[in-house]
Scaffold this motif. Structure first.
Motif, PDB file in Angstrom:
ATOM      1  N   ILE A   1       1.564  24.722  22.192  1.00  0.00           N
ATOM      2  CA  ILE A   1       0.178  24.777  21.737  1.00  0.00           C
ATOM      3  C   ILE A   1      -0.520  23.428  21.890  1.00  0.00           C
ATOM      4  CG2 ILE A   1       0.845  24.491  19.282  1.00  0.00           C
ATOM      5  CD1 ILE A   1      -2.153  26.496  20.501  1.00  0.00           C
ATOM      6  N   ILE A   2       0.210  22.342  21.611  1.00  0.00           N
ATOM      7  CA  ILE A   2      -0.400  21.015  21.799  1.00  0.00           C
ATOM      8  C   ILE A   2      -0.684  20.792  23.287  1.00  0.00           C
ATOM      9  CG2 ILE A   2       0.023  18.511  21.666  1.00  0.00           C
ATOM     10  CD1 ILE A   2       1.536  19.078  19.028  1.00  0.00           C
ATOM     11  N   GLY A   3       0.266  21.248  24.102  1.00  0.00           N
ATOM     12  CA  GLY A   3       0.095  21.115  25.555  1.00  0.00           C
ATOM     13  C   GLY A   3      -1.124  21.866  26.046  1.00  0.00           C
ATOM     14  N   VAL A   4      -1.279  23.091  25.564  1.00  0.00           N
ATOM     15  CA  VAL A   4      -2.420  23.891  26.009  1.00  0.00           C
ATOM     16  C   VAL A   4      -3.732  23.253  25.560  1.00  0.00           C
ATOM     17  CG1 VAL A   4      -3.596  26.111  25.738  1.00  0.00           C
ATOM     18  CG2 VAL A   4      -1.145  26.058  26.183  1.00  0.00           C
ATOM     19  N   LEU A   5      -3.759  22.806  24.290  1.00  0.00           N
ATOM     20  CA  LEU A   5      -4.992  22.189  23.782  1.00  0.00           C
ATOM     21  C   LEU A   5      -5.274  20.875  24.503  1.00  0.00           C
ATOM     22  CD1 LEU A   5      -4.527  22.904  19.965  1.00  0.00           C
ATOM     23  CD2 LEU A   5      -6.209  23.959  21.496  1.00  0.00           C
ATOM     24  N   GLY A   6      -4.205  20.149  24.787  1.00  0.00           N
ATOM     25  CA  GLY A   6      -4.371  18.897  25.529  1.00  0.00           C
ATOM     26  C   GLY A   6      -4.877  19.179  26.928  1.00  0.00           C
ATOM     27  N   PHE A   7      -4.316  20.212  27.540  1.00  0.00           N
ATOM     28  CA  PHE A   7      -4.699  20.572  28.905  1.00  0.00           C
ATOM     29  C   PHE A   7      -6.162  21.005  28.960  1.00  0.00           C
ATOM     30  CE2 PHE A   7      -4.298  23.412  32.748  1.00  0.00           C
ATOM     31  CZ  PHE A   7      -4.063  22.383  33.629  1.00  0.00           C
ATOM     32  N   LEU A   8      -6.584  21.704  27.915  1.00  0.00           N
ATOM     33  CA  LEU A   8      -7.986  22.120  27.829  1.00  0.00           C
ATOM     34  C   LEU A   8      -8.890  20.890  27.901  1.00  0.00           C
ATOM     35  CD1 LEU A   8      -9.867  24.603  27.195  1.00  0.00           C
ATOM     36  CD2 LEU A   8      -9.723  23.907  24.813  1.00  0.00           C
ATOM     37  N   ASN A   9      -8.502  19.856  27.169  1.00  0.00           N
ATOM     38  CA  ASN A   9      -9.301  18.629  27.199  1.00  0.00           C
ATOM     39  C   ASN A   9      -9.159  17.896  28.523  1.00  0.00           C
ATOM     40  OD1 ASN A   9     -10.825  17.768  24.623  1.00  0.00           O
ATOM     41  ND2 ASN A   9      -9.005  18.855  23.917  1.00  0.00           N
ATOM     42  N   TYR A  10      -7.944  17.943  29.076  1.00  0.00           N
ATOM     43  CA  TYR A  10      -7.724  17.265  30.351  1.00  0.00           C
ATOM     44  C   TYR A  10      -8.555  17.920  31.456  1.00  0.00           C
ATOM     45  CZ  TYR A  10      -5.524  15.413  34.509  1.00  0.00           C
ATOM     46  OH  TYR A  10      -5.323  14.811  35.711  1.00  0.00           O
ATOM     47  N   LEU A  11      -8.530  19.246  31.487  1.00  0.00           N
ATOM     48  CA  LEU A  11      -9.207  19.923  32.607  1.00  0.00           C
ATOM     49  C   LEU A  11     -10.705  19.658  32.620  1.00  0.00           C
ATOM     50  CD1 LEU A  11     -10.871  22.895  32.263  1.00  0.00           C
ATOM     51  CD2 LEU A  11      -8.641  23.607  31.482  1.00  0.00           C
ATOM     52  N   SER A  12     -11.272  19.430  31.432  1.00  0.00           N
ATOM     53  CA  SER A  12     -12.710  19.163  31.381  1.00  0.00           C
ATOM     54  C   SER A  12     -13.050  17.804  31.994  1.00  0.00           C
ATOM     55  CB  SER A  12     -13.216  19.235  29.948  1.00  0.00           C
ATOM     56  OG  SER A  12     -12.733  18.118  29.217  1.00  0.00           O
ATOM     57  N   ARG A  13     -12.020  16.978  32.175  1.00  0.00           N
ATOM     58  CA  ARG A  13     -12.243  15.679  32.818  1.00  0.00           C
ATOM     59  C   ARG A  13     -11.703  15.646  34.237  1.00  0.00           C
ATOM     60  NH1 ARG A  13     -13.519  12.268  28.453  1.00  0.00           N
ATOM     61  NH2 ARG A  13     -13.553  13.718  26.703  1.00  0.00           N
ATOM     62  N   SER A  14     -11.139  16.756  34.687  1.00  0.00           N
ATOM     63  CA  SER A  14     -10.470  16.754  35.984  1.00  0.00           C
ATOM     64  C   SER A  14     -11.142  17.728  36.936  1.00  0.00           C
ATOM     65  CB  SER A  14      -9.011  17.156  35.821  1.00  0.00           C
ATOM     66  OG  SER A  14      -8.905  18.571  35.792  1.00  0.00           O
ATOM     67  N   LYS A  15     -10.580  17.808  38.142  1.00  0.00           N
ATOM     68  CA  LYS A  15     -11.078  18.746  39.136  1.00  0.00           C
ATOM     69  C   LYS A  15     -10.810  20.193  38.732  1.00  0.00           C
ATOM     70  CE  LYS A  15      -7.038  19.343  42.080  1.00  0.00           C
ATOM     71  NZ  LYS A  15      -7.199  20.596  42.819  1.00  0.00           N
ATOM     72  N   HIS A  16      -9.980  20.368  37.655  1.00  0.00           N
ATOM     73  CA  HIS A  16      -9.570  21.719  37.283  1.00  0.00           C
ATOM     74  C   HIS A  16     -10.668  22.491  36.541  1.00  0.00           C
ATOM     75  CE1 HIS A  16      -6.222  24.304  37.714  1.00  0.00           C
ATOM     76  NE2 HIS A  16      -6.083  24.585  36.450  1.00  0.00           N
ATOM     77  N   LEU A  17     -11.774  21.818  36.290  1.00  0.00           N
ATOM     78  CA  LEU A  17     -12.901  22.447  35.601  1.00  0.00           C
ATOM     79  C   LEU A  17     -13.386  23.721  36.306  1.00  0.00           C
ATOM     80  CD1 LEU A  17     -14.584  21.834  33.106  1.00  0.00           C
ATOM     81  CD2 LEU A  17     -15.988  20.310  34.476  1.00  0.00           C
ATOM     82  N   HIS A  18     -12.996  23.877  37.560  1.00  0.00           N
ATOM     83  CA  HIS A  18     -13.452  25.051  38.311  1.00  0.00           C
ATOM     84  C   HIS A  18     -13.022  26.352  37.650  1.00  0.00           C
ATOM     85  CE1 HIS A  18      -9.327  25.448  39.736  1.00  0.00           C
ATOM     86  NE2 HIS A  18      -9.630  26.518  40.431  1.00  0.00           N
ATOM     87  N   ILE A  19     -11.944  26.337  36.848  1.00  0.00           N
ATOM     88  CA  ILE A  19     -11.518  27.610  36.247  1.00  0.00           C
ATOM     89  C   ILE A  19     -12.570  28.129  35.261  1.00  0.00           C
ATOM     90  CG2 ILE A  19      -9.056  27.111  36.561  1.00  0.00           C
ATOM     91  CD1 ILE A  19      -8.830  26.781  33.550  1.00  0.00           C
ATOM     92  N   ILE A  20     -13.417  27.230  34.782  1.00  0.00           N
ATOM     93  CA  ILE A  20     -14.512  27.672  33.910  1.00  0.00           C
ATOM     94  C   ILE A  20     -15.810  27.799  34.718  1.00  0.00           C
ATOM     95  CG2 ILE A  20     -15.928  27.068  31.897  1.00  0.00           C
ATOM     96  CD1 ILE A  20     -13.463  25.489  30.874  1.00  0.00           C
ATOM     97  N   LEU A  21     -16.123  26.749  35.487  1.00  0.00           N
ATOM     98  CA  LEU A  21     -17.460  26.681  36.099  1.00  0.00           C
ATOM     99  C   LEU A  21     -17.618  27.558  37.339  1.00  0.00           C
ATOM    100  CD1 LEU A  21     -18.458  22.939  35.624  1.00  0.00           C
ATOM    101  CD2 LEU A  21     -18.927  24.909  34.173  1.00  0.00           C
ATOM    102  N   ALA A  22     -16.523  28.025  37.917  1.00  0.00           N
ATOM    103  CA  ALA A  22     -16.643  28.907  39.084  1.00  0.00           C
ATOM    104  C   ALA A  22     -17.490  30.129  38.728  1.00  0.00           C
ATOM    105  CB  ALA A  22     -15.272  29.352  39.566  1.00  0.00           C
ATOM    106  N   PHE A  23     -17.434  30.554  37.474  1.00  0.00           N
ATOM    107  CA  PHE A  23     -18.153  31.768  37.082  1.00  0.00           C
ATOM    108  C   PHE A  23     -19.670  31.549  37.039  1.00  0.00           C
ATOM    109  CE2 PHE A  23     -13.777  32.334  35.964  1.00  0.00           C
ATOM    110  CZ  PHE A  23     -13.523  33.630  36.330  1.00  0.00           C
ATOM    111  N   PRO A  24     -20.156  30.580  36.237  1.00  0.00           N
ATOM    112  CA  PRO A  24     -21.615  30.340  36.316  1.00  0.00           C
ATOM    113  C   PRO A  24     -22.061  29.910  37.705  1.00  0.00           C
ATOM    114  CG  PRO A  24     -20.529  28.638  34.992  1.00  0.00           C
ATOM    115  CD  PRO A  24     -19.531  29.730  35.214  1.00  0.00           C
ATOM    116  N   ASN A  25     -21.198  29.186  38.422  1.00  0.00           N
ATOM    117  CA  ASN A  25     -21.609  28.709  39.745  1.00  0.00           C
ATOM    118  C   ASN A  25     -21.818  29.871  40.717  1.00  0.00           C
ATOM    119  OD1 ASN A  25     -22.230  26.084  40.742  1.00  0.00           O
ATOM    120  ND2 ASN A  25     -20.658  26.399  42.298  1.00  0.00           N
TER     121      ASN A  25
END
Lengths: 260, 440
Positions: free
Chosen positions: B223-247
């Motif tokens: 759970i810490i990993g997932v929550l940490g990853f959530l924060n990491y992805l918002s600073r990384s190239k991985h943000l596409h998993i969220i923004l691909a939809f509005p884009n």
């Protein structure tokens, strides 16, 4: 050749049905002029009611706009639209995908609303309607022909099928390049690159595309854009293949395959 | 003891969500630095794009094997997040596998399918890791990715593998303890699961206490990993998993060949030809023609930049890049985001970034890159998440020509020819019909 000019037709009391927009390449470039003449030959043969603007035609502004010169584009668009509207032109056909794209997609919001078709679509329609009758034993029968998609016809306007239908009507065998249709590689001329040297690199775009065409094993490279034609013709010359492989516009393929 | 764990969980969870929300608010602020542009027409076509391009990953399937591997990671990651709901509820309420009580007959199917997906994610991520680092896939070896971007990609792959391993290990320990009748695990009897049960023989070597601690550690790290990853992805190239939809929703629907109009220039030209139409009072002035910095771009261009996952399909398809020119559409997107991130840092440190000389054009993107573009739309066509690098390129070109009068000499001649002869070549209008005078 007999080519009706719009202003002269008006003076004679005629209102032609279709404007043939020749474009700057088709008007001035020696190689592209033969494409223009081939297309006019077909129009005359079929007996279409058409005319050209002649000396009144101006650059659509496409290269200026892509280069970033929006002022110049708007100047050209304004003048062209004024003229087209004053002649009450309804329908335009052009053999240049760049003119086609600008007239069809970019002029309407500036006040120029016309039905614009590319000559590949028109040729396909004329074949389908039986108005173009091809020779039984045509020049290209059984020949391997590959088609190079112009970016401004294909990816930009989703026209992939019409030029292929024209080639298939010749009884030729259409062979596709490895990269074709929406994956087709540019010839290198778009975006006003035609009018400047390429930037520093390790090869030229037209050579990369010529290689694709040579790899297809075709003896004729068909195009539907005067700029692509020039780029590929240069590529074939640099490969010293001009004796074996011809680069021809689809209008030329048809003009060489009909009884005159 | 239980209540201590619950408080700790609530603290960790809320902190992670706080930082994630703060970061997303900053991204929103950065995107809205762009010029307004409306995309409200044709909602049904837009939803179709969301469904086909973002949800259905239509463009990924131009290359089927890679698309399938990516689909495993994507489906695995999304669906396993349903498991997160259970973990979060258990964390807050101090329960254990609360879903088991709700759907006792289906629970093992659910977890078995999660385990299958977890294995798929691991296999796909291992293949992706090898492919990215050991095989020579051109777009993944490009100099665009030197330094942080290639590390970023590997961190994401390794984190996903670790998170899935923790999930499997947690299940293995849990079901092993159940089978030994250890409380409280045996109270929530689930039966063994398909994949994690393979780890049971290994667990025989450890004491029950060690396994209980292992189960708890895996649960917490997961759970810490997932929550940490959530924060990491918002600073990384991985943000596409969220923004691909509005884009995908806000993608341009015009024919790709149509360039965006500039009504200000259109009007200026109109008033030059028809002065009687000009408004008597000069309207708002001080427009920048074209774009010099991200604030001159549209907000959609900036959403594009944050949606980019740096896969390089655009650059791979670019004719200029293939022939060794400096232009790389991926780099155009990365530079745009880098510039936005730099402004974010300045905003956070309350530095007046507007007063500085730096800009996207010149400091991040060079003229030579822009000059190489043939406007062929191959980059736009190639992008699986509806990004349009060409739109940025032409706006920067407009700035160069209209604000800087900076153009290659041949283009200057071309402009001169168009102005004087109405054709890009040096022919007079009278020569336009010379071809008609020749025979066929």
């Amino acid at each position: 050749m007999n080519v009706p000019i719009w202003s002269e037709e008006i003076n004679k009391g005629n209102q032609p049905e279709i404007l043939f927009w020749v474009g700057c390449a088709g008007s001035f470039d020696a190689r592209a002029q033969s494409i223009t003449k081939a297309f006019v030959t077909i129009l005359n043969k079929v007996g279409i009611s058409y005319a050209i603007l002649g000396k009144e035609e101006m650059c659509t502004g496409d290269p200026a706009r892509r280069a970033g010169n929006e002022f110049q584009f708007q100047m050209m668009a304004y003048q062209n639209i004024q003229l087209l509207n004053s002649y009450q032109i309804k329908k335009i056909v052009t053999a240049c995908p760049h003119c086609f794209n600008t007239l069809k997609n970019e002029y309407p919001e500036l006040g120029g609303n016309y039905e614009v078709i590319h000559h590949s679509t028109m040729l396909q329609q004329l074949i389908d309607q039986g108005k173009i009758v091809l020779n039984e034993n045509g020049t290209f029968k059984g020949k391997k022909i590959t088609f190079h998609d112009s970016c401004y016809l294909g990816r930009s306007n989703n026209i992939y099928q019409a030029p292929r239908a024209v080639i298939e009507a010749l009884d030729a065998s259409l062979v596709e390049m490895k990269r074709c249709k929406s994956n087709g590689l540019c010839c290198g001329a778009g975006g006003a690159q035609m009018f400047k040297e390429e930037e520093k690199g390790n090869s030229r775009i037209n050579l990369a595309r010529t290689k694709d065409a040579l790899d297809s094993g075709a003896s004729v490279i068909a195009s539907a854009c005067p700029f692509c034609n020039t780029m590929l013709t240069d590529g074939i010359k640099l490969n010293e293949k001009q004796e074996d492989i011809k680069v021809l516009d689809i209008a030329e393929l048809i003009a060489q395959s009909i009884e005159l | 003891m239980e209540i201590f764990q619950q408080i700790l969980f609530a603290g960790v969870f809320l902190t992670a969500i706080y930082f994630f929300s703060k970061r997303m608010a900053m991204i929103r602020k950065l995107i809205l630095l762009g010029q307004s542009e409306k995309f409200e027409d044709q909602p049904s076509r837009r939803w179709m794009n969301v469904f086909m391009l973002a949800f259905g990953q239509k463009k990924m399937f131009k290359k089927v094997p890679v698309a399938l591997l990516h689909l495993f990671v994507y489906a695995g990651f999304i669906i396993i997040n349903i498991e997160m709901i259970e973990i979060i509820v258990d964390g807050f309420l101090g329960t254990h596998r609360f879903l088991l009580g709700w759907i006792p007959n289906y629970y093992s199917y659910l977890i078995n399918s999660f385990e299958f997906l977890a294995i798929s994610v691991i296999v796909a991520c291992v293949i992706f890791f090898i492919r990215r680092n050991a095989l020579s896939v051109k777009r993944l070896q490009s100099s665009d990715l030197k330094g942080w971007p290639s590390k970023d990609a590997n961190i994401i792959l390794v984190t996903e593998i670790i998170l899935m391993l923790l999930f499997l290990k947690m299940n293995a320990a849990d079901t092993f303890l159940q089978s030994k009748g250890i409380q409280p695990y045996s109270q929530h009897f689930t039966g063994t699961f398909l994949f994690s049960s393979f780890a049971h023989p290994l667990l025989n070597y450890f004491s029950t206490e060690t396994i209980i601690i292992t189960e708890r550690i895996c649960w917490w790290l997961h759970i810490i990993g997932v929550l940490g990853f959530l924060n990491y992805l918002s600073r990384s190239k991985h943000l596409h998993i969220i923004l691909a939809f509005p884009n995908a929703y806000y993608a341009r629907l015009d024919p790709p060949g149509k360039m965006k109009n500039m009504p200000t220039v259109q009007n200026e030209v109109k008033y030059a030809f028809q002065p009687e139409l000009a408004p008597s009072s000069p309207g708002e002035q001080a427009h920048t023609f074209g774009a010099k910095d991200i604030t001159d771009l549209s907000w959609k261009n900036l959403l594009d930049a944050f949606s980019c996952t740096e896969c390089g399909r655009c650059t791979d398809a670019c004719p200029a890049n293939q022939t060794g020119k400096l232009l790389s559409p991926r780099k155009i997107m990365m530079s745009t985001r880098d510039r936005a991130e730099e402004i974010a840092k300045k905003i956070e440190h309350q530095i007046d970034w507007k007063a500085e000389e730096k800009s996207l054009l010149f400091d991040y993107i060079k003229e030579e890159e822009l000059r190489a573009c043939t406007t062929c739309n191959a980059c736009v066509e190639a992008c699986p998440v509806s990004i349009n690098p060409l739109d940025i390129i032409v706006q920067l070109r407009r700035y160069l020509i209209m604000e800087k009068s900076s153009s290659p000499q041949e283009w200057t001649s071309m402009f001169g020819n168009i102005e004087n002869n109405f054709a890009p070549w040096k022919f007079s209008p009278d020569q336009r019909i010379d071809w008609t005078k020749e025979s066929t």
